[in-house]
Design a protein around this motif. Sequence first.
Motif, PDB file in Angstrom:
ATOM      1  N   ARG A 119       0.867  -1.371  -0.018  1.00 32.77           N
ATOM      2  CA  ARG A 119      -0.211   0.201   0.197  1.00 32.77           C
ATOM      3  C   ARG A 119       1.201   1.674   0.419  1.00 32.77           C
ATOM      4  O   ARG A 119       1.971   1.121   0.619  1.00 32.77           O
ATOM      5  N   ASP A 120       0.422   2.512  -0.363  1.00 32.92           N
ATOM      6  CA  ASP A 120       0.877   4.012  -1.241  1.00 32.92           C
ATOM      7  C   ASP A 120       0.308   4.339   0.599  1.00 32.92           C
ATOM      8  O   ASP A 120      -0.778   4.612   1.053  1.00 32.92           O
ATOM      9  N   ILE A 121       0.937   5.138   1.066  1.00 27.17           N
ATOM     10  CA  ILE A 121       1.161   5.647   2.369  1.00 27.17           C
ATOM     11  C   ILE A 121       1.871   7.594   2.238  1.00 27.17           C
ATOM     12  O   ILE A 121       2.503   6.924   1.597  1.00 27.17           O
ATOM     13  N   PRO A 122       0.272   8.437   1.920  1.00 29.75           N
ATOM     14  CA  PRO A 122       0.883   9.270   1.338  1.00 29.75           C
ATOM     15  C   PRO A 122       1.627  10.280   2.699  1.00 29.75           C
ATOM     16  O   PRO A 122       1.036   9.789   3.886  1.00 29.75           O
ATOM     17  N   ASP A 123       2.240  11.229   2.023  1.00 34.04           N
ATOM     18  CA  ASP A 123       3.296  11.998   3.377  1.00 34.04           C
ATOM     19  C   ASP A 123       3.335  11.278   4.161  1.00 34.04           C
ATOM     20  O   ASP A 123       3.325  11.806   5.276  1.00 34.04           O
ATOM     21  N   PHE A 124       4.413  10.365   3.508  1.00 37.22           N
ATOM     22  CA  PHE A 124       4.978   9.691   5.214  1.00 37.22           C
ATOM     23  C   PHE A 124       6.556   9.520   4.731  1.00 37.22           C
ATOM     24  O   PHE A 124       6.637   8.914   3.272  1.00 37.22           O
ATOM     25  N   ILE A 171       5.911   9.293  -0.957  1.00 36.15           N
ATOM     26  CA  ILE A 171       4.415   7.871  -1.180  1.00 36.15           C
ATOM     27  C   ILE A 171       5.935   6.872  -0.771  1.00 36.15           C
ATOM     28  O   ILE A 171       6.292   6.650  -1.194  1.00 36.15           O
ATOM     29  N   THR A 182       1.866  -4.418   4.537  1.00 36.11           N
ATOM     30  CA  THR A 182       0.367  -5.063   4.226  1.00 36.11           C
ATOM     31  C   THR A 182       1.166  -6.489   2.781  1.00 36.11           C
ATOM     32  O   THR A 182       0.497  -7.952   3.787  1.00 36.11           O
ATOM     33  N   LYS A 211       6.076   3.780   0.001  1.00 39.05           N
ATOM     34  CA  LYS A 211       5.535   1.832  -0.172  1.00 39.05           C
ATOM     35  C   LYS A 211       5.517   1.218   1.919  1.00 39.05           C
ATOM     36  O   LYS A 211       6.756   0.873   2.119  1.00 39.05           O
ATOM     37  N   ASP A 212       4.463   0.461   1.964  1.00 42.86           N
ATOM     38  CA  ASP A 212       4.145   0.123   2.981  1.00 42.86           C
ATOM     39  C   ASP A 212       4.481  -0.821   2.259  1.00 42.86           C
ATOM     40  O   ASP A 212       2.998  -1.541   2.243  1.00 42.86           O
TER      41      ASP A 212
END
Length: 171
Positions: free
Chosen positions: A9-14, A20, A26, A22-23
């Motif tokens: 998943r993409d986490i914006p502003d982290f 963006i 998951t 890349k988490d």
Amino acid sequence: MDELKNIIRDIPDFPKKGIIFKDITTLLADAASYQRMVDLLSHRYIGKKIDKVVGVEARGFIIGAALAYKLGAGIVLVRKPGKLPSETFKKSYELEYGTDTLEIHTDAIEKGERVLIADDLLATGGTMAAVVDMVSSMGAELVECCFMAELEFLNGKNKLPADKVFSLLKF
């Protein structure tokens, strides 16, 4: 590969605005996806006579340990300063703003051993370039640097030996 890419998943502003992230947690949490990722990476190295897999702090431990197990190799940890209990070899390297340092036990790799370096993500390449320097200075034969994923637009591959980089997933 799309099925694996789509789980990340993409986490914006982290960790900061405009990034963006890349988490990969998951993918790691999904048993079938994690197993598929490990199987795909390890298949590439079966029969390559890997002596040690070097896992880079911290998520590289997750991938490196699984690969070492599948390949019948030892696992070696590269850590931030002060985390390893015995004598270490240190390598400082440049970051965008400042420097960082990594350590490896001086007796973790013997001269001539065939080494695979594993990490979760290739971004700018600075950390991995430092690890390649460490492993090479210990007399190891670098088989390859392998990554679960690569952010191609950051060109981190350019800081590493051209024929020694493999990324399973590319963004």
